[in-house]
Scaffold this active site. Structure first.
Site: not given
Length: 293
Positions: A52, A96, A119
């Site tokens: 990422k 995460q 997200d």
């Protein structure tokens, strides 16, 4: 049979993102900024976060990594999130997964401000998705929808079976494919770990999306001839013959299933690269929507 090349498709979207960021900055805006919180030192998480960060750099984003020990208190993580919520230089925030057992995913997801929830896990974004209103769509379902568009896969009137009911993939995927849009207009069945006779459902799927996290759970005899198959699962399986000591396995036995499929995503190199693209697209949108720009 066509192998859906998520890596190549992601590269095409990366080029478009890079150009968009260049034009955005040329207007006097600062580069979009993504904040990533990483708890502990899980090997898979380290790899995902590194990918990422690299992709952020490649397209011209700025990105910040906030590391915490596995023993960090929930309050410390929530405090960090709250500070980032009020940081006008940060557009998107993600934490995460997986989390240590003492940290509640629900509390973490709800702590991130909906405007920075790139997200797409906050209840406000999930609710707006359900009502077909503008929102941040979870990155993996968003990536799959873009693969469907890229490969011109027909969805209208098709029977889609989603294996897995998580709020990250399964549930939003079922909403996206069932709503009145293109792609969309599928008849959707959701299966899960308590489904009895899973094969009886997967065999009827025109489009099969496996996102349950059980390596090679779905075999060729469970797939309809000519089905479109998306394998979201990715699990590290020990393998002494591999240099790394493990191999990545999807939820579907791809070697067996591929000959029966019309389209199929490999693991790795299928859905994963497009998940990162979805995340960065959301972050760019957040930067464009930010009141301080």
């Amino acid at each position: 049979m066509t192998i859906i090349d998520g890596k190549q498709t992601a590269e095409e979207y990366k080029a478009a993102l890079k150009q968009e960021v260049k034009e955005f900055v040329a207007k006097g805006k600062r580069p979009p900024c993504l904040a990533i919180l990483l708890i502990g030192n899980n090997g898979a998480s380290e790899t995902y976060v590194a990918n990422k960060l690299k992709t952020c750099h490649d397209v011209g984003f700025s990105a910040s990594l906030y590391r915490f020990e596995n023993t960090v208190s929930e309050n410390e993580v929530l405090t960090c999130i709250n500070e980032l919520n009020f940081n006008s230089n940060v557009d998107g925030i993600i934490v995460q997964s997986p989390f240590p057992n003492h940290i509640s995913p629900q509390k973490i997801n709800e702590a991130i401000h909906p405007a920075k929830d790139v997200d797409g896990f906050h209840p406000m974004n999930a609710g707006r998705l359900q009502q077909n209103k503008p929102c941040y769509i979870s990155a993996t379902p968003k990536g799959i929808m873009q693969l469907i568009e890229k490969y011109k896969i027909e969805t209208q009137g098709k029977h889609c079976v989603v294996v897995g009911r998580s709020n990250i993939v399964g549930m939003p995927m079922s909403i996206l494919l069932s709503r009145n849009s293109k792609p969309g207009n599928c008849t959707v069945t959701i299966c899960h770990s308590k489904t009895v006779d899973l094969a009886s459902f997967t065999k009827r799927a025109d489009i099969l999306i496996a996102a349950i996290g059980s390596p090679e759970l779905i075999t060729a005899d469970m797939i309809k001839e000519g089905a479109v198959v998306f394998d979201v699962g990715i699990t590290r399986v020990a393998d002494k013959t591999a240099k790394s000591g493990y191999r990545l396995k999807g939820d579907i036995n791809c070697d067996e299933a591929a000959p029966k499929s019309s389209y199929i995503t490999p693991v790795p190199g299928g859905v994963g690269p497009m998940t990162i693209i979805g995340l960065l697209q959301n972050t760019l949108l957040a930067a464009k929507n930010a009141i301080y720009n």
